[in-house]
Scaffold this active site. Structure first.
Site, PDB file in Angstrom:
ATOM      1  N   THR A  13     -13.811 -31.080  34.364  1.00  0.00           N
ATOM      2  CA  THR A  13     -14.276 -32.583  34.470  1.00  0.00           C
ATOM      3  C   THR A  13     -13.952 -33.201  35.786  1.00  0.00           C
ATOM      4  O   THR A  13     -14.676 -33.837  36.440  1.00  0.00           O
ATOM      5  CB  THR A  13     -13.396 -33.336  33.259  1.00  0.00           C
ATOM      6  OG1 THR A  13     -13.643 -32.731  32.053  1.00  0.00           O
ATOM      7  CG2 THR A  13     -13.727 -34.829  33.241  1.00  0.00           C
ATOM      8  N   GLY A 187     -13.450 -37.799  22.091  1.00  0.00           N
ATOM      9  CA  GLY A 187     -12.804 -37.099  23.453  1.00  0.00           C
ATOM     10  C   GLY A 187     -11.912 -37.575  24.038  1.00  0.00           C
ATOM     11  O   GLY A 187     -11.578 -37.024  25.225  1.00  0.00           O
ATOM     12  N   GLU A 190      -7.187 -34.098  23.292  1.00  0.00           N
ATOM     13  CA  GLU A 190      -7.575 -32.649  23.158  1.00  0.00           C
ATOM     14  C   GLU A 190      -7.307 -32.049  21.890  1.00  0.00           C
ATOM     15  O   GLU A 190      -6.625 -32.803  20.964  1.00  0.00           O
ATOM     16  CB  GLU A 190      -6.632 -31.854  23.898  1.00  0.00           C
ATOM     17  CG  GLU A 190      -6.340 -32.663  25.310  1.00  0.00           C
ATOM     18  CD  GLU A 190      -7.310 -31.883  26.467  1.00  0.00           C
ATOM     19  OE1 GLU A 190      -7.876 -30.748  26.048  1.00  0.00           O
ATOM     20  OE2 GLU A 190      -7.422 -32.570  27.378  1.00  0.00           O
ATOM     21  N   ASP A 201       3.092 -35.715  28.490  1.00  0.00           N
ATOM     22  CA  ASP A 201       2.261 -35.965  29.770  1.00  0.00           C
ATOM     23  C   ASP A 201       2.681 -37.403  30.329  1.00  0.00           C
ATOM     24  O   ASP A 201       3.012 -37.459  31.629  1.00  0.00           O
ATOM     25  CB  ASP A 201       0.756 -36.010  29.344  1.00  0.00           C
ATOM     26  CG  ASP A 201      -0.219 -36.880  30.405  1.00  0.00           C
ATOM     27  OD1 ASP A 201      -0.380 -35.848  31.222  1.00  0.00           O
ATOM     28  OD2 ASP A 201      -0.456 -37.994  30.314  1.00  0.00           O
ATOM     29  N   LYS A 205       4.137 -37.848  34.370  1.00  0.00           N
ATOM     30  CA  LYS A 205       4.097 -38.886  35.399  1.00  0.00           C
ATOM     31  C   LYS A 205       4.929 -39.571  35.879  1.00  0.00           C
ATOM     32  O   LYS A 205       5.236 -40.123  36.963  1.00  0.00           O
ATOM     33  CB  LYS A 205       2.627 -39.723  34.990  1.00  0.00           C
ATOM     34  CG  LYS A 205       1.498 -38.853  34.551  1.00  0.00           C
ATOM     35  CD  LYS A 205       0.418 -39.744  33.669  1.00  0.00           C
ATOM     36  CE  LYS A 205      -0.603 -38.771  33.328  1.00  0.00           C
ATOM     37  NZ  LYS A 205      -1.547 -39.615  32.169  1.00  0.00           N
TER      38      LYS A 205
HETATM   39  N1  HSE Z   1      -4.262 -36.977  28.980  1.00  0.00           N
HETATM   40  C1  HSE Z   1      -4.105 -38.137  29.798  1.00  0.00           C
HETATM   41  C2  HSE Z   1      -4.071 -39.568  29.050  1.00  0.00           C
HETATM   42  C3  HSE Z   1      -4.889 -38.182  31.078  1.00  0.00           C
HETATM   43  O1  HSE Z   1      -4.560 -39.596  27.930  1.00  0.00           O
HETATM   44  O2  HSE Z   1      -4.021 -40.351  29.729  1.00  0.00           O
HETATM   45  C4  HSE Z   1      -4.618 -37.004  32.068  1.00  0.00           C
HETATM   46  O3  HSE Z   1      -3.095 -37.122  32.412  1.00  0.00           O
END
Ligand code: HSE
Length: 436
Positions: A13, A187, A190, A201, A205
């Site tokens: 992507t 979408g 995941e 995640d 960050k």
């Molecule tokens: N999966 C992350 C989100 C994006 O939903 O913000 C990529 O880090």
């Protein structure tokens, strides 16, 4: 001037978005960077996909290590993700003296200390704007724009998937599982949503932002992480009744004895701007001692928003490789020889929507006269209300919102409307900006 050659690892992507935006905006990017930036070679295990996305306009290979060692490649862009082969590839590229651009938050949060030490030894750059909050230039803001400040704290909505789920739970009263299913259908999430919904995640960050804010090393292993999977929709409702929204926040704060590093759901007053960040959007609040609180908002994921950050890093590295140190960042962002003379348009040529307020005699045919004039000037009405005359009044207010039109059209129409005998006084005209 000779182009900068990029070796792209992974054309999923974000890789596809990077290829597309680099091609689409090639001229403008070259005017900013001082020389063209082109993808010379793409490595991907799916060569059919790579061929489809690139249209055969660059070399393709299934061997990513061939790219990290390729003498033609100036910068390696790693968009594979994860901490497996991506780590070996980034270290191999550094070892071969290549500059690296990566969007890989997991890799940097877990192995950034080792990777940055290797890059320091080898004298190369590892750039990672795309690793945090997608298209929002938060790394540049923290590292450069706010550099005068003692950063006090950062609080961010830095996972779009969970923010979308929480918005669905609040708007539609859905339980977590149903909102997650909707996120998967659209979408956003995941098939295995663990990294997103359990806050991992976001913690990757946050770890990166915290290190930059406080000059700390990466300490992902010490982060406190709670996700949203056990959040009950009744708590979202009760919080709302008390004037709060529940958001998954990443918070890092400088304290007397150390640094807070935590991801968890939290109540925020509904009056705060950040509480109104809905859907898959991201936002980061940074509090500096000099500047106070600043807020950064935008798309935190997706092909082109993330490509925007990847390419910003490519331009930074290209400038570093091209310009004298004194002229690394051009005064007007574009190289001096690439500055052009574009005319500033007269206000009559701008395009906007409009709010109109007219005071009219309340009798048949008035509205027809007004709308005929608007139609003559190709102005389309989006909405209208009429306020009836008050006690003893003969006149009514008509309020209209128009679709977009050129300002001279609306001005010409207003001149004609004001000449109608049924109109009293001047027409009030305000511009309405959709900001899309
Ligand atoms: N999966 C992350 C989100 C994006 O939903 O913000 C990529 O880090």
């Amino acid at each position: 001037m000779k182009p900068i050659n990029v070796g792209l690892l992974g054309i999923g992507t974000v890789g596809g978005g990077t290829f597309t935006v680099l091609e689409r905006n090639a001229d403008e990017i070259a005017r900013r960077a001082g020389r063209p930036i082109r993808i010379d070679v793409v490595a991907d295990t799916n060569l059919d996909l790579a061929k489809k996305v690139t249209g055969g306009r660059c070399r393709l290979t299934g061997d990513a290590f061939a790219v990290t060692g390729d003498p033609n490649v100036d910068i390696v862009v790693e968009l594979i993700g994860g901490c497996g082969v991506a780590k070996d590839l980034v270290l191999a590229a550094i070892d071969r003296g290549k500059h690296v651009v990566t969007a890989n938050k997991a890799l940097l949060a877990n192995h950034g200390n080792e990777i940055f030490a290797a890059a320091q030894r080898r004298g190369v750059t590892v750039a990672f704007e795309a690793a945090v909050a997608g298209g929002i230039p938060i790394i540049k803001a923290l590292r450069e724009g706010l550099t005068a400040n003692r950063i006090e704290w950062i609080a961010g909505i830095i996972n779009g998937t969970t923010n979308f789920i929480l918005s669905e739970m609040r708007d539609k009263g859905l339980p977590f599982a149903a909102a997650l299913a909707e996120a998967q259908r659209l979408g956003y999430a995941e098939a295995d949503p663990t990294f997103d919904v359990e806050g991992i995640d976001a913690a990757h960050k946050l770890t990166i932002m915290s290190a930059i804010a406080f000059g700390n090393s990466m300490k992902f292993g010490d982060a406190h992480i709670e996700g949203i999977s056990r959040l009950d929709s009744s708590d979202i409702k009760y919080a709302e009744q008390l004037g709060y929204r529940i958001k998954l926040l990443g918070i890092t704060r400088r304290a007397a004895q150390g640094v807070e590093l935590r991801v968890h759901p939290a109540l925020i007053s509904a009056r705060r701007l950040i509480a109104n960040v809905e859907g898959a959007m991201n936002a980061v609040l940074v509090k500096g001692d000099a500047v106070g609180a600043t807020l950064y908002y935008g798309k935190g994921a997706g092909a082109e928003p993330t490509a925007s950050a990847v390419i910003a890093d490519l331009v930074d590295v290209a400038r570093m490789l091209t310009a004298d140190p004194e002229h690394r960042v051009p005064h007007l962002a574009f190289q001096p020889e690439a500055i052009v003379e574009l005319p500033i348009l007269p206000i009559s040529e701008i395009v906007s929507s409009y709010y109109l307020r007219l005071r009219v005699e309340d009798r048949p045919g008035v509205l027809a006269d007004i709308t005929r004039i608007l139609a003559d000037h190709q102005i389309s009405i989006e909405a209208m209300i009429q306020r009836e005359p008050g006690e003893g009044e003969e006149q009514a207010d008509i309020i209209m919102l128009t679709h977009q039109t050129r300002e001279k059209n609306i001005d010409e129409a207003i001149v004609r409307i004001e000449q109608l005998p049924v109109i009293t006084g001047r027409v009030t005209r305000l511009r309405l900006e959709g900001l899309l």
